[in-house]
Design a protein around this motif. Structure first.
Motif, PDB file in Angstrom:
ATOM      1  N   TYR A 167      -7.337   4.297  42.223  1.00 22.83           N
ATOM      2  CA  TYR A 167      -6.704   5.124  43.630  1.00 22.83           C
ATOM      3  C   TYR A 167      -8.066   4.948  44.599  1.00 22.83           C
ATOM      4  O   TYR A 167      -7.931   4.674  45.783  1.00 22.83           O
ATOM      5  N   SER A 168      -9.170   5.424  44.308  1.00 20.06           N
ATOM      6  CA  SER A 168     -10.470   5.503  45.077  1.00 20.06           C
ATOM      7  C   SER A 168     -10.811   4.161  45.474  1.00 20.06           C
ATOM      8  O   SER A 168     -11.418   3.951  46.691  1.00 20.06           O
ATOM      9  N   ARG A 301      -4.338   0.807  52.726  1.00 18.10           N
ATOM     10  CA  ARG A 301      -4.534   1.819  51.704  1.00 18.10           C
ATOM     11  C   ARG A 301      -2.955   2.320  51.187  1.00 18.10           C
ATOM     12  O   ARG A 301      -2.690   2.241  50.169  1.00 18.10           O
ATOM     13  N   LEU A 305      -0.796   1.340  47.805  1.00 18.04           N
ATOM     14  CA  LEU A 305      -0.445   2.426  47.089  1.00 18.04           C
ATOM     15  C   LEU A 305       0.957   2.281  46.633  1.00 18.04           C
ATOM     16  O   LEU A 305       1.479   2.520  45.542  1.00 18.04           O
ATOM     17  N   GLU A 478      -5.276  11.171  42.701  1.00 21.50           N
ATOM     18  CA  GLU A 478      -4.478  10.054  42.618  1.00 21.50           C
ATOM     19  C   GLU A 478      -2.955  10.524  42.546  1.00 21.50           C
ATOM     20  O   GLU A 478      -2.756  11.698  41.873  1.00 21.50           O
TER      21      GLU A 478
END
Length: 505
Positions: A167-168, A301, A305, A478
């Motif tokens: 996630y990061s 981003r 996702l 997340e």
């Protein structure tokens, strides 16, 4: 204290009387779509949830049809619930539907009027639009490609090393591209500035949604010159402005220090400061840089996702995509896909568009437009100043799309596959279309092509993914669990061979 409150109460009562008289006069002259029942004076402002406004508007759209009206004090919002009416109004009539409404909280207080995204038509907007187009426009896409190549390789290697931090890593990938172009530096894996950017954006985004702030319903309150300490909205907005200004100013200050030390690489901001900075205040320069960071980071981003969640839940499309990838790059991981392979990878091109459509997060209710003159449409008469927004979440999951709940890139295969803005509303509508859509689409193409070619993406069977509401924009936590692992030993070796150097900086 009570003597201080009396003037404020008197001011509010006078404002209320003015609103009542004005509302009755307007109702006789205009005809609006069905209204959602609300309360006297304040309208629907207490009904709007703080989170999940997309699903909330979808429920209203299911009940009230293609268009319905919400009232927030004096502000009238018309919500568009189909691609058809968005096309008819925001695109075909974009000349009169493309300004921005007055959003006292988001623009006047939190942004001090400096965020181009929310600027009304005018010289300030045109000036900043030229700057944004100069760095993000279609004729500048090639500037980004070396950085997109490098950062996508770094993403693969980091995922190989630390898949649990996926996630990061998505945030680092998208942010590092725009930071490299604008500020001449890459974003590290544990970059504190990245977390700060996401946190102020997480706080800011909700204020662009319908009914997000009490002061938006009564804009006159934002101009009360006395008792500012009692204006709860101002205390909150001022605090967020100061945090945002600090986050946006920091990269500028760091860049100036590198220039003084002789270590700064040429980049957009070095050229801008040398030639244009005198035309703008320090705050305007900071917000120009910050707006570029926001524009270059967030769509990539949040779309990735959705891509990862959609692929884990609906992996059927992967088989066809990999057939194309293997025919181009080799079934035994001979090489990574590149931009030159785009025409031979229609499933990846379609996946870019599907990732933007499937579960909109930061634009779940669209970015509001404002009508600048009276207009008529299909029996309705709208007054100038009416706010229009499209129910992006609702439209994305409506009958406008077959099996809309499924992540299915096949829906975008066809003649418009090369037109990344066609068939969905993820990049906006009309003249306020996101100026950086080409950069975002290229970010997504190279990342998706390489992720799908090199990794398997699976659900965690213990904690299945749920997508009944938008993914939160939290910078650190997340939103769901997922398992990411190399397709094969050959793909692992390809990543180690081709991507290690990009990840070491």
């Amino acid at each position: 204290m009570s003597t201080h409150i009396v003037p404020l109460l008197a001011f509010c009562i006078c404002s209320w009387l003015f609103c009542v008289v004005a509302s009755r006069a307007r109702s006789r002259r205009y005809k609006l779509p069905p209204s959602v029942p609300g309360l006297p004076l304040i309208g629907n402002i207490l009904q709007a949830p703080h989170d999940g406004q997309g699903p909330y508007l979808k429920r209203l759209g299911d009940k009230y049809g293609e268009m319905f009206t919400l009232r927030y004090g004096r502000a009238t919002w018309v919500v568009l619930n189909s691609k058809r009416v968005v096309h008819e109004l925001l695109e075909k009539r974009s000349a009169i539907y493309s300004s921005r409404p007055k959003l006292p909280m988001a623009q006047a207080i939190i942004s001090r009027g400096h965020r181009m995204l929310l600027m009304e038509y005018g010289e300030a907007w045109r000036s900043q639009r030229r700057i944004m187009h100069g760095i993000l426009g279609s004729n500048k896409r090639d500037i980004f490609r070396p950085f997109q190549e490098t950062e996508s390789k770094a993403l693969l290697f980091h995922l190989l090393e630390s898949p649990e931090t996926w996630y990061s890593l998505l945030g680092r990938f998208s942010n590092s591209i725009i930071m490299s172009v604008v500020f001449g530096r890459r974003t590290t894996r544990n970059d504190s500035s990245l977390s700060e950017i996401y946190k102020v954006q997480e706080e800011f985004v909700p204020y662009m949604m319908p009914g997000a702030s009490f002061v938006d319903a009564f804009p006159i309150l934002a101009n009360i010159p006395f008792l500012k300490g009692l204006q709860f909205w101002r205390r909150k907005g001022d605090a967020l402005y100061e945090r945002t200004k600090g986050v946006f100013q920091r990269p500028i200050d760091e860049l100036r220090l590198r220039i003084q030390g002789g270590t700064q690489k040429p980049c957009f901001m070095t050229e801008f400061l040398a030639s244009n900075a005198h035309s703008f205040s320090a705050e305007e320069v900071a917000f120009i840089g910050g707006t570029l960071i926001e524009a270059g980071t967030d769509t990539t981003r949040t779309s990735l996702l959705g891509l990862i969640a959609g692929t884990a839940m609906y992996p059927q499309w992967i088989h066809r995509a990999r057939k194309e990838l293997d025919s181009v790059c080799g079934p035994n991981a001979e090489r990574l896909p590149t931009f030159d392979d785009r025409q031979d990878l229609p499933m990846i091109q379609a996946a870019v568009k599907e990732s933007v459509r499937w579960r909109p997060a930061n634009s779940q209710t669209g970015i509001p437009h404002c009508l600048i003159v009276d207009d008529e449409f299909e029996g309705y008469r709208f007054p100038a100043g009416t706010v229009f927004t499209w129910n992006n979440w609702g439209i994305s999951l409506s009958s406008d799309f077959d099996e809309a709940e499924r992540f299915n890139p096949d829906r975008f295969l066809g003649d418009d596959i090369d037109k990344v803005t066609k068939g969905h509303l993820g990049f906006g509508a009309g003249r306020r279309l996101c100026v950086g859509f080409g950069v975002a689409a290229n970010n997504l193409f190279i990342a998706i092509a390489r992720l799908v070619y090199c990794f398997d993406i699976e659900q965690d069977r213990v904690i299945p993914i749920t997508v009944d509401k938008p993914f939160p924009l939290d910078a650190d936590i997340e939103p769901y669990k997922v398992i990411i692992k190399p397709r094969s030993l050959a793909h692992r070796e390809l990543i180690e061979r081709e991507c290690r150097s990009a990840a070491l900086f």
